[in-house]
Design a protein around this motif. Structure first.
Motif, mmCIF file in Angstrom:
data_model
loop_
_atom_site.group_PDB
_atom_site.id
_atom_site.type_symbol
_atom_site.label_atom_id
_atom_site.label_comp_id
_atom_site.label_asym_id
_atom_site.label_seq_id
_atom_site.Cartn_x
_atom_site.Cartn_y
_atom_site.Cartn_z
ATOM 1 N N ASP A 59 -16.060 59.921 71.886
ATOM 2 C CA ASP A 59 -15.944 61.360 72.127
ATOM 3 C C ASP A 59 -16.991 61.806 73.130
ATOM 4 O OD1 ASP A 59 -18.328 61.477 70.703
ATOM 5 O OD2 ASP A 59 -17.402 62.203 68.873
ATOM 6 N N ASN A 60 -17.182 63.116 73.235
ATOM 7 C CA ASN A 60 -18.098 63.660 74.235
ATOM 8 C C ASN A 60 -19.572 63.504 73.860
ATOM 9 O OD1 ASN A 60 -18.100 65.581 72.214
ATOM 10 N ND2 ASN A 60 -17.838 67.318 73.596
ATOM 11 N N GLU A 61 -19.862 62.785 72.783
ATOM 12 C CA GLU A 61 -21.251 62.470 72.426
ATOM 13 C C GLU A 61 -21.697 61.152 73.074
ATOM 14 O OE1 GLU A 61 -23.440 64.397 70.695
ATOM 15 O OE2 GLU A 61 -21.883 65.942 70.683
ATOM 16 N N ARG A 92 -15.420 60.340 79.756
ATOM 17 C CA ARG A 92 -14.702 60.814 78.567
ATOM 18 C C ARG A 92 -14.263 62.271 78.699
ATOM 19 N NH1 ARG A 92 -18.276 57.979 73.783
ATOM 20 N NH2 ARG A 92 -17.833 55.843 74.390
ATOM 21 N N GLU A 93 -14.597 62.885 79.822
ATOM 22 C CA GLU A 93 -14.122 64.247 80.077
ATOM 23 C C GLU A 93 -12.841 64.213 80.910
ATOM 24 O OE1 GLU A 93 -16.012 65.801 78.047
ATOM 25 O OE2 GLU A 93 -17.400 64.139 78.224
ATOM 26 N N ARG A 96 -8.956 62.883 77.376
ATOM 27 C CA ARG A 96 -9.370 63.064 75.984
ATOM 28 C C ARG A 96 -8.247 62.609 75.058
ATOM 29 N NH1 ARG A 96 -13.354 67.339 75.014
ATOM 30 N NH2 ARG A 96 -15.021 66.842 76.480
ATOM 31 N N PRO A 99 -7.897 65.777 69.197
ATOM 32 C CA PRO A 99 -9.003 65.801 68.217
ATOM 33 C C PRO A 99 -8.549 66.035 66.776
ATOM 34 C CG PRO A 99 -8.878 67.893 69.344
ATOM 35 C CD PRO A 99 -7.806 67.016 69.956
ATOM 36 N N ASN A 102 -7.952 61.810 62.885
ATOM 37 C CA ASN A 102 -8.829 60.650 63.086
ATOM 38 C C ASN A 102 -8.568 59.542 62.074
ATOM 39 O OD1 ASN A 102 -10.046 61.806 65.272
ATOM 40 N ND2 ASN A 102 -11.887 62.430 64.184
#
Length: 184
Positions: A59-61, A92-93, A96, A99, A102
């Motif tokens: 993810d964006n982390e 990762r941007e 995607r 969300p 999961n």
């Protein structure tokens, strides 16, 4: 002229019509032995140790999701060649995964090993690729030590170059304006 040979998930070779395309673009489903052989011949291999799993669940982390992957380190040690850690900022941007679901998609991945999680994007974010210092095999080095050094190096590159959390909006703005530089 140097060609980078990509190591890709073997499931791609089973998709009808893909094998000929993948081979034309120098892709291989490489095992440790075949990768070590190609490296010993002087070929350059590009691979993502996190593979399909990291692509679906990252993810964006920007946490590294290699789990216990060691094949890339084993191949480099067997061929006695260095590993160059490479990170693409905002990767990762650009695309995607949805969300939601999961647990379901993780279960589905564990059962099928296929990338079945829906993807969206193609966002015009600024992508910059950063190449770290080579990590050389050392006498007596284990695959775990090589992997850990690669992971630590990659984490440093990410910390230096990627805004956390990543943002599609900021990635698009980066395309229009020069991003403030980080000091070491």
């Amino acid at each position: 002229e140097t060609m980078i040979h990509s190591v890709v998930d073997k499931f791609l070779f089973k998709v009808p019509g893909m094998k000929i395309i993948l081979e034309a673009f120098c892709c291989t489903p490489g095992t440790v032995d075949t990768c070590a052989e190609q490296l010993a011949e002087g070929k350059i291999l590009g691979l993502a140790p996190g593979g399909v799993y990291e692509a679906q669940f990252g993810d964006n982390e920007y946490k590294i999701l290699w789990r216990e992957r060691l094949g890339f380190a084993r191949a480099a040690l067997k061929a006695n060649v260095p590993i160059l850690p490479v990170f693409t900022e905002n990767v990762r941007e650009a695309f995607r995964v949805f969300p939601f679901g999961n647990r379901f998609f993780y279960w589905l991945f564990e059962k099928s090993r296929l990338p079945l999680r829906p993807v969206f994007g193609g966002f015009p974010v600024k992508l910059r690729t950063h190449i770290g210092e080579p990590i050389y095999p050392e006498p007596g080095m284990t695959p775990e030590e090589m992997r850990d050094q690669c992971k630590e190096s990659l984490e440093r590159i990410i910390a230096q170059h990627q805004r956390i959390p990543g943002s599609i909006f900021r990635g698009i703005v980066d395309r229009l304006f020069k991003k403030p530089s980080h000091s070491d």
